[in-house]
Design an enzyme around this catalytic site. Sequence first.
Site, short mmCIF file in Angstrom:
data_model
loop_
_atom_site.label_atom_id
_atom_site.label_comp_id
_atom_site.label_asym_id
_atom_site.label_seq_id
_atom_site.Cartn_x
_atom_site.Cartn_y
_atom_site.Cartn_z
NE ARG A 121 -3.87 -1.80 2.00
CZ ARG A 121 -3.89 -3.03 3.00
NH1 ARG A 121 -3.21 -2.97 4.01
NH2 ARG A 121 -4.82 -3.94 2.82
CE LYS A 143 -1.61 13.45 -14.50
NZ LYS A 143 -1.98 13.92 -15.99
CD GLU A 185 5.06 16.73 -22.54
OE1 GLU A 185 4.60 17.50 -21.96
OE2 GLU A 185 4.42 15.49 -22.74
CE LYS A 227 3.76 17.74 -14.40
NZ LYS A 227 3.87 16.36 -14.88
CD GLU A 237 -5.11 15.86 -15.64
OE1 GLU A 237 -3.82 15.55 -15.34
OE2 GLU A 237 -5.71 15.47 -16.63
NE ARG A 241 -0.89 16.78 -12.85
CZ ARG A 241 -0.20 16.15 -11.94
NH1 ARG A 241 -0.38 15.98 -10.82
NH2 ARG A 241 0.93 15.40 -12.55
CG ASN A 245 -3.60 16.70 -20.17
OD1 ASN A 245 -2.65 15.61 -20.40
ND2 ASN A 245 -4.14 16.78 -19.02
CG HIS A 248 -0.43 15.81 -23.76
ND1 HIS A 248 0.34 17.10 -23.97
CD2 HIS A 248 0.47 15.12 -23.29
CE1 HIS A 248 1.62 16.93 -23.52
NE2 HIS A 248 1.73 15.58 -23.01
CG HIS A 252 -2.42 11.04 -25.30
ND1 HIS A 252 -2.90 11.67 -24.08
CD2 HIS A 252 -1.26 10.75 -24.82
CE1 HIS A 252 -1.98 11.58 -23.18
NE2 HIS A 252 -0.82 11.26 -23.45
CG HIS A 265 4.31 11.25 -25.00
ND1 HIS A 265 2.83 11.34 -25.26
CD2 HIS A 265 4.76 12.66 -24.17
CE1 HIS A 265 2.23 12.40 -24.49
NE2 HIS A 265 3.36 12.74 -23.78
N1 GLY Z 1 2.10 15.07 -17.75
C1 GLY Z 1 1.05 15.94 -17.45
C2 GLY Z 1 0.88 15.85 -15.91
O1 GLY Z 1 1.53 15.43 -15.07
O2 GLY Z 1 -0.47 16.38 -15.45
#
Ligand code: GLY
Length: 357
Positions: A121, A143, A185, A227, A237, A241, A245, A248, A252, A265
């Site tokens: 956990r 993330k 990025e 960031k 998010e 946040r 994107n 993206h 994506h 990417h």
């Molecule tokens: N890569 C986008 C984020 O970390 O929210």
Amino acid sequence: MKSITVNLKNKSYPIYIASEGWEELPQAIEGKIRGKKVLVVCDENILPLYYNSVKSVLISMGYQTDVAVIPPGEASKSFDRAQRLYTKALETGLDRSSSIIALGGGVTGDLAGFIAATYMRGIGLIQIPTSLLAQVDSSIGGKVAINHPLAKNIIGAFYQPNMVFIDPHTLISLPLREFATGMAELIKHAFIADQDFISWLEDKMEALISRDIQTLSDALYRSCQIKVSVVEQDEKETGLRMILNFGHTIGHAIEAATGYSKYTHGEAVAMGMVYESKIAMNMGLISQDYIDRLVCILKKANLPTQLDTPEWDPIIDRMAYDKKNMDQRIVLVLPTRYGKVEVFKDLNPDQIKRLLK
Ligand code: GLY
């Protein structure tokens, strides 16, 4: 060594940007690992480059250190690989006070972070990103994820590390295409949040491409600050946040529609930013000079700015699977001026197709 703190109450942590390389790692690690056991996760390419340096530091600090080596590439973010890492963690005797160090690029950080988030956990996690993409983006903000055969990054968590250690010297040997993917990025951060940073990048692009350490370090610092400031305001998010994107939604979809093999990417995100800017222009949000400037900076960074053969139907179909979507509406992050983007939640596939023309 420069540092930026990610302020998230009891989950706050520092990001260090080294100036002297691995020599500064002991100072950065001090106090960030609770127990005695550390498992380093890295891929076969990173192992011969950096593992011994990291291992020597850990051993000199009294940690029992083991390594789990994974094959390079996105395919490692799988259930099967995760299972093997849990087995390795158990065999190594990791307990709740132990830590995992993710040493490498985005795949390693996402996978090792996912194991750290779920094993018992949740155990300690240190990110040591060695690619530009991981240094400016994936190692920061918590993330972590593995892929499902039907969708990328669909099984994961928000799990903040205890520390991020960035050594810009690792970028010197990075292959050109991998460096460019991180640049996408970095350029994105400028276009979503800081008009002055756009001009700075335009001025310094040559120095960046030739991997001048001081310029790289300055760019990493500003990019990480942007960031971090977004993550601090919206860790999970739920709103702001999403601006990270930009490029993206279409990016994506391009990656998915081309089997995750034709473009990196960052290349897909670069084209995604241009196409999403076209949508914004056709909605009257920005003018052509925004697109010209974006295209120019992306080209200088060795990134593609348009598809060889744009076939929109499969790409728009793929956009329907985006994690940001709500109530079958496609969520797009669109520029409204230099250094500013907004989230648009009301577009349907037909409108998008029309606006891309
Ligand atoms: N890569 C986008 C984020 O970390 O929210």
